[in-house]
Design a protein around this motif. Structure first.
Motif, PDB file in Angstrom:
ATOM      1  N   LEU A   3       6.396   7.190 -13.606  1.00 32.10           N
ATOM      2  CA  LEU A   3       6.899   7.710 -14.855  1.00 32.10           C
ATOM      3  C   LEU A   3       8.346   8.675 -14.868  1.00 32.10           C
ATOM      4  O   LEU A   3       9.026   8.648 -15.643  1.00 32.10           O
ATOM      5  N   GLU A   4       8.552   8.977 -13.572  1.00 33.48           N
ATOM      6  CA  GLU A   4       9.660   9.920 -13.546  1.00 33.48           C
ATOM      7  C   GLU A   4      10.942   8.992 -13.542  1.00 33.48           C
ATOM      8  O   GLU A   4      11.972   9.344 -13.932  1.00 33.48           O
ATOM      9  N   GLU A  19       0.923  -1.073   0.104  1.00 38.53           N
ATOM     10  CA  GLU A  19      -0.061  -0.054   0.030  1.00 38.53           C
ATOM     11  C   GLU A  19       0.938   1.127   0.078  1.00 38.53           C
ATOM     12  O   GLU A  19       1.824   1.268   0.867  1.00 38.53           O
ATOM     13  N   GLY A  20       0.591   2.152  -0.832  1.00 38.45           N
ATOM     14  CA  GLY A  20       1.363   3.571  -0.883  1.00 38.45           C
ATOM     15  C   GLY A  20       2.566   3.484  -1.455  1.00 38.45           C
ATOM     16  O   GLY A  20       3.504   4.335  -1.498  1.00 38.45           O
ATOM     17  N   TYR A  21       2.853   2.350  -2.386  1.00 36.72           N
ATOM     18  CA  TYR A  21       3.984   2.136  -3.169  1.00 36.72           C
ATOM     19  C   TYR A  21       4.150   3.272  -4.164  1.00 36.72           C
ATOM     20  O   TYR A  21       3.151   4.127  -4.628  1.00 36.72           O
ATOM     21  N   TRP A  22       5.482   3.772  -4.555  1.00 32.83           N
ATOM     22  CA  TRP A  22       5.797   5.158  -5.369  1.00 32.83           C
ATOM     23  C   TRP A  22       5.728   6.486  -4.306  1.00 32.83           C
ATOM     24  O   TRP A  22       5.792   7.245  -4.968  1.00 32.83           O
ATOM     25  N   GLY A  23       5.695   6.048  -3.078  1.00 35.18           N
ATOM     26  CA  GLY A  23       5.355   7.143  -2.018  1.00 35.18           C
ATOM     27  C   GLY A  23       4.139   7.682  -2.179  1.00 35.18           C
ATOM     28  O   GLY A  23       4.101   8.756  -1.401  1.00 35.18           O
ATOM     29  N   SER A  24       3.046   7.299  -2.180  1.00 38.29           N
ATOM     30  CA  SER A  24       1.671   7.783  -2.245  1.00 38.29           C
ATOM     31  C   SER A  24       0.808   6.916  -2.214  1.00 38.29           C
ATOM     32  O   SER A  24       0.875   5.853  -3.323  1.00 38.29           O
ATOM     33  N   ALA A  25      -0.398   6.910  -1.534  1.00 41.00           N
ATOM     34  CA  ALA A  25      -1.462   6.048  -1.617  1.00 41.00           C
ATOM     35  C   ALA A  25      -2.363   6.725  -2.797  1.00 41.00           C
ATOM     36  O   ALA A  25      -3.339   6.103  -3.414  1.00 41.00           O
ATOM     37  N   ASP A  26      -2.091   7.935  -3.265  1.00 43.51           N
ATOM     38  CA  ASP A  26      -2.676   8.677  -4.214  1.00 43.51           C
ATOM     39  C   ASP A  26      -2.330   8.147  -5.581  1.00 43.51           C
ATOM     40  O   ASP A  26      -1.151   8.259  -5.802  1.00 43.51           O
ATOM     41  N   LEU A  27      -2.934   7.183  -6.415  1.00 39.91           N
ATOM     42  CA  LEU A  27      -2.519   6.440  -7.569  1.00 39.91           C
ATOM     43  C   LEU A  27      -2.294   7.601  -8.630  1.00 39.91           C
ATOM     44  O   LEU A  27      -0.965   7.091  -9.311  1.00 39.91           O
ATOM     45  N   ASP A  28      -2.694   8.741  -8.625  1.00 39.93           N
ATOM     46  CA  ASP A  28      -2.240   9.642  -9.650  1.00 39.93           C
ATOM     47  C   ASP A  28      -0.840  10.129  -9.434  1.00 39.93           C
ATOM     48  O   ASP A  28       0.204  10.210 -10.097  1.00 39.93           O
ATOM     49  N   ALA A  29      -0.716  10.437  -8.125  1.00 39.19           N
ATOM     50  CA  ALA A  29       0.834  10.714  -7.616  1.00 39.19           C
ATOM     51  C   ALA A  29       1.748   9.823  -7.703  1.00 39.19           C
ATOM     52  O   ALA A  29       2.973   9.930  -8.077  1.00 39.19           O
ATOM     53  N   ALA A  30       1.285   8.417  -7.356  1.00 40.55           N
ATOM     54  CA  ALA A  30       2.247   7.233  -7.505  1.00 40.55           C
ATOM     55  C   ALA A  30       2.588   7.199  -8.998  1.00 40.55           C
ATOM     56  O   ALA A  30       3.681   6.650  -9.362  1.00 40.55           O
ATOM     57  N   THR A  31       1.572   7.326  -9.842  1.00 37.70           N
ATOM     58  CA  THR A  31       1.850   7.262 -11.324  1.00 37.70           C
ATOM     59  C   THR A  31       3.026   8.170 -11.765  1.00 37.70           C
ATOM     60  O   THR A  31       3.861   7.837 -12.456  1.00 37.70           O
ATOM     61  N   ASP A  32       2.739   9.646 -11.563  1.00 38.45           N
ATOM     62  CA  ASP A  32       3.799  10.466 -11.702  1.00 38.45           C
ATOM     63  C   ASP A  32       5.144  10.154 -11.354  1.00 38.45           C
ATOM     64  O   ASP A  32       6.365  10.157 -11.923  1.00 38.45           O
ATOM     65  N   THR A  33       5.448   9.523  -9.975  1.00 38.80           N
ATOM     66  CA  THR A  33       6.804   9.109  -9.675  1.00 38.80           C
ATOM     67  C   THR A  33       7.178   7.968 -10.458  1.00 38.80           C
ATOM     68  O   THR A  33       8.346   7.956 -10.861  1.00 38.80           O
TER      69      THR A  33
END
Length: 390
Positions: free
Chosen positions: A217-218, A201-215
């Motif tokens: 992709l970065e 849960e919260g992988y890529w640094g956020s439970a917000d999937l839009d924010a996680a997607t940005d990370t």
């Protein structure tokens, strides 16, 4: 021989009542074939336990290596790639790093001998207890080195240790950037959702999937030459399509969506997904047949073959999704790929008898069992063990 020559079998339902089901007697018979052309397709493969080993659920896995490798040869014979030592192989759910390392070595050698395509999971599951970022990086490096030494492609899997340790997106950027700079060949990045592993849960640094997607992709944008593709296992078709449209040129999207795979693989006028799927363990020959139809440009024929399998997949992967491996191994037993229904870690008990009965009925309806009479006999024997036979 025609259908409806086998006697009915009485299967238990979720309400406790039984229903009579008459198995089909003729299986589908998709032929083995060469590599697939229009899509890169991996089946995440299960491991076969040694049923005679004196183990407990907490013991190291005891693997039947002959049967495990024979199943991989079965997948390769149909032109599928093997995704090795992934969650389908009970990675972190019965198979520890020592067992996974041996599995990778043996499967990679078999792939080299047979010319099969293989990619292997790289994680941090040798860590015990809390770990800092240096320990997470070192664990990933150890596993990456082993996979590359075998000549296999690496799949950088999501890490429970990183999820527990990371303070935010910057830590994911740091760890993955470090690993990608070290990788000698392009890797596959794996985003495994919490429905498969709640610890992520919260992988890529956020439970917000839009924010996680940005990370996510970065990470890719910083190292596009080191990323062959991404495997997305979020069970959200719209999100996967939106993500794949944002990938850099040349970076593949491998669907890990066991609910929507036919539409995602078929694609649209803006692109498509390749595949790296656990459901292609039981569906291997049928999935390969469907992709060969797609290779001819016949998307409609592809969907006609694969769409009817979704009901079975949704059943096997229903919540709690992480226990889908039980149904996968159950179907491998019924199909004759192994002589028993035992799993490492005792996971054969993770699904109910009614759940398994429905899996049998759906798989039989698709013609997945090479010997329907054997499958019926084995289901009957399981019913007897449960005291439910009639």
């Amino acid at each position: 021989m025609t259908d409806r020559t086998l006697p009915p079998i009485h299967l238990p339902g979720p309400d406790g009542a039984t229903r009579a089901y008459r198995p089909r007697s003729t299986p589908r018979a998709p032929a083995a074939g060469g590599p697939l052309v229009s899509r890169v397709v991996f089946s995440a493969a299960h491991v076969v336990a040694d049923p005679y080993a004196d183990t407990t659920p907490d013991s190291p896995a005891a693997v039947d290596w002959d049967a495990t490798l024979a199943f991989r040869r079965h997948l390769w014979s149909h032109g599928l790639g093997v995704a090795e030592a992934m969650d389908t192989a009970q990675r972190g759910m019965g198979l520890d790093w020592a067992g996974a390392a041996e599995l990778i070595r043996r499967s990679a050698a078999e792939a080299k001998a047979t010319g099969g395509r293989i990619a292997c999971g790289v994680g941090t599951d040798q860590l015990a207890g809390p770990a800092d970022l240096d320990a997470v990086r070192a664990a990933y490096e150890e596993q990456l080195a082993l996979v590359e030494e075998t000549g296999s492609q690496a799949i950088l899997m999501a890490s429970r240790a990183l999820a527990a340790t990371a303070r935010g997106p910057e830590d994911y950027l740091d760890v993955y950037g470090h690993l990608l700079r070290q990788a000698s060949e392009p890797v596959i990045l794996h985003w495994l959702g919490p429905m498969f592993d709640p610890a992520l849960e919260g992988y890529w640094g956020s439970a917000d999937l839009d924010a996680a997607t940005d990370t996510f992709l970065e990470v890719i944008a910083a190292h596009p030459d080191k990323v062959d593709g991404i495997k997305v296992s979020l069970l959200d078709a719209e999100r996967e399509v939106a993500l794949r449209r944002r990938l850099p040129q040349g970076v593949r999207c491998y669907t890990g969506d066991d609910f929507h795979y036919p539409e995602l693989i078929a694609g649209d006028d803006q692109g498509f997904s390749h595949a790296l799927l656990g459901i292609f363990d039981p569906l291997g020959p049928l999935a390969a047949e469907a992709v060969r139809v797609l290779d001819t440009g016949d998307a409609k024929g592809f969907r006609e073959l694969l769409d009817p399998t979704v009901e079975l997949s949704r059943h096997l992967f229903r919540a709690p999704t992480r226990f889908y491996k039980t149904g996968v191994v159950f179907l491998a037993w019924l199909a004759g790929h192994q002589d028993h229904f035992a799993m490492v870690g005792g996971l054969q008990s993770a699904r109910s008898l009614p759940h398994l009965a429905t899996a049998y009925e759906l798989a039989d309806g698709l013609g997945l069992f090479p010997d329907p009479e054997l499958a019926r006999h084995r289901v009957q024997s399981l019913l007897t063990v449960y005291g439910a036979a009639r």
